[in-house]
Scaffold this active site. Structure first.
Site, short mmCIF file in Angstrom:
data_model
loop_
_atom_site.label_atom_id
_atom_site.label_comp_id
_atom_site.label_asym_id
_atom_site.label_seq_id
_atom_site.Cartn_x
_atom_site.Cartn_y
_atom_site.Cartn_z
N GLY A 55 -6.97 -29.56 37.95
CA GLY A 55 -6.16 -28.78 38.90
C GLY A 55 -5.45 -29.73 39.84
CB ALA A 56 -1.99 -29.62 41.15
CG ASP A 248 -0.60 -28.45 36.79
OD1 ASP A 248 -0.35 -27.34 36.29
OD2 ASP A 248 -1.75 -28.84 37.04
CG ASN A 258 0.85 -23.32 36.03
OD1 ASN A 258 0.14 -24.07 36.70
ND2 ASN A 258 0.45 -22.11 35.68
O1 MRU Z 1 -5.33 -29.01 32.90
P1 MRU Z 1 -5.70 -28.53 34.26
O2 MRU Z 1 -6.87 -27.59 34.28
O3 MRU Z 1 -5.85 -29.66 35.26
O4 MRU Z 1 -4.43 -27.71 34.66
C1 MRU Z 1 -4.20 -27.35 35.93
C2 MRU Z 1 -4.29 -25.92 36.05
O5 MRU Z 1 -5.37 -25.40 36.21
C3 MRU Z 1 -3.13 -25.09 36.00
O6 MRU Z 1 -2.03 -25.56 35.40
C4 MRU Z 1 -2.95 -24.43 37.32
O7 MRU Z 1 -2.36 -23.23 37.09
C5 MRU Z 1 -2.17 -25.23 38.32
S1 MRU Z 1 -3.12 -26.43 39.09
C6 MRU Z 1 -3.16 -25.84 40.64
#
Ligand code: MRU
Length: 376
Positions: A55-56, A248, A258
């Protein structure tokens, strides 16, 4: 947010020894709550690339602490080189999330002046804490702004539940606290507004099924898990009032990267006249990139993530099983880009704006005329 009614963040220094940083290892959720200790920059890089944290916002906060951890192994003579190497290692872990390089560059800038090793170490620790606190605070404010969107729909529906569809996990587990897409939902739930969340399972990692469903359960928010391809059908049958997703990386023109599959939800929402919002703290803007589809790097992950699934079997053991013929070729793109024209609005810590350059720069006037610069 709460786990078994106890407040947690996703990352925090060990109170007894702040040189050790603790995280929730998300690979084990929802079956087990495992806290992992990160002690050196290699631990941090592994935790990010192998998605113990993801997650970002959380990737950014973890990288911030990773830079602090790196300096703990440096000497007066090699400190600059140690930090440069750590920065490179951390930034290489996941290419799409903008918060990663943003946090690392913020740490490098914080120690770019004079100062001895102890001073720089203290600055890196304080800045890592600030990055984490800011992330939590920005998400809380995203919740306040997004709450008004949900309140308006609830009023229009005369108090009937507002049905919100979300994709992946842009919840508190993707940040330090509150989440981005989930923050307005939690705020509405706490304000007594009736909400119900459609949770996309989100193949191949299943962040929706494993993480978002678990978060919402812990907070007591009504929700229903759906297979990834269900959203369009629900929209056609007026069972979705609103879509809120995270991001992201977002260009200063409003294109949004995203989790893979987001674009298809945006297309379906547009076809059914359903508002499609993206929630983000400003640390997720990429102030250098104009064209999301052409310029945002899209991470490709190992194909085995598609060919195998992990879960708990009937006797309670965690197992990984194959679901495809062993020789089948795979393509595992982790993200896609939703163009600004399909987005109703961006929910940021400074308020809600259109996904368009003038409106985004209207909220962040200090970024005007600075393309080419990473926000900080
Ligand atoms: O691959 P990840 O789990 O790190 O991806 C990120 C996410 O969970 C999503 O893309 C999310 O919707 C945005 S991160 C705040």
């Amino acid at each position: 947010m709460k786990i078994n009614n106890i407040d947690y963040r996703t990352i925090w220094p060990d109170p007894a020894n702040p040189k050790i940083i603790r995280i929730i290892d998300q690979r084990h959720l929802p079956h087990r709550l495992v806290i992992e200790e990160l002690k050196n920059v290699e631990d941090f890089a592994k935790a990010i690339s192998e998605m113990h944290v993801r997650g970002a916002g959380l990737i950014g906060a973890t990288a911030g602490f990773g830079m602090y951890s790196a300096i703990l192994c440096a000497t007066r003579d090699n400190v600059d080189e140690v930090l440069r190497t750590a920065a490179k290692k951390l930034i290489a872990t996941r290419p799409t999330a903008a918060n990663l390089a943003w946090a690392v560059n913020r740490q490098l800038a914080a120690v770019s002046g004079d100062g001895d090793l102890a001073d720089k170490s203290a600055v890196l620790f304080e800045t890592a804490i600030r990055i984490a606190d800011e992330d939590a605070d920005f998400c809380r404010r995203i919740g306040e702004h997004g709450l008004e969107i949900i309140r308006e729909i609830s009023t229009r529906k005369k108090g009937e539940p507002v049905n919100i569809l979300t994709h992946c996990n842009a919840g508190w587990l993707a940040f330090v606290d509150y989440g981005s897409a989930t923050a307005p939902i939690y705020a509405a739930h706490r304000a007594g507004i009736k909400v119900h969340v459609w949770v996309d399972e989100t193949r191949p990692w299943l962040q929706g099924a494993k993480l978002t469903a678990w978060e919402l359960k812990e907070e007591g928010v009504p929700h229903t898990l759906i297979a990834d391809n269900t959203g369009g059908h629900l929209m056609q049958h007026k069972q979705v009032d609103l879509v809120i997703v995270g991001t992201d990386r977002t260009t200063y023109t409003g294109d949004v990267a995203n989790k893979i599959g987001t674009y298809l939800k945006a297309l379906a929402a547009r076809d059914n006249n359903i508002p499609f919002y993206v929630a983000l703290p400003s640390s997720t803007f990429d102030w250098r990139i104009r064209d999301g589809i052409g310029e945002i790097p899209i991470e490709e992950r190992p194909g085995d993530e598609i060919k195998f699934v992990t879960g708990r079997n009937a006797s309670g053991r965690i197992e990984t099983v194959a679901i495809a013929p062993p020789a089948t070729k795979t393509a595992n793109y982790a993200f896609d880009v939703t163009p600004a024209r399909l987005i109703t609005g961006l929910i940021t810590e400074r308020g809600v704006c259109q996904a368009a350059e003038p409106e985004i720069l209207g909220l962040y006037p200090e970024k005007r005329g600075t393309p080419g610069k990473q926000g900080g």
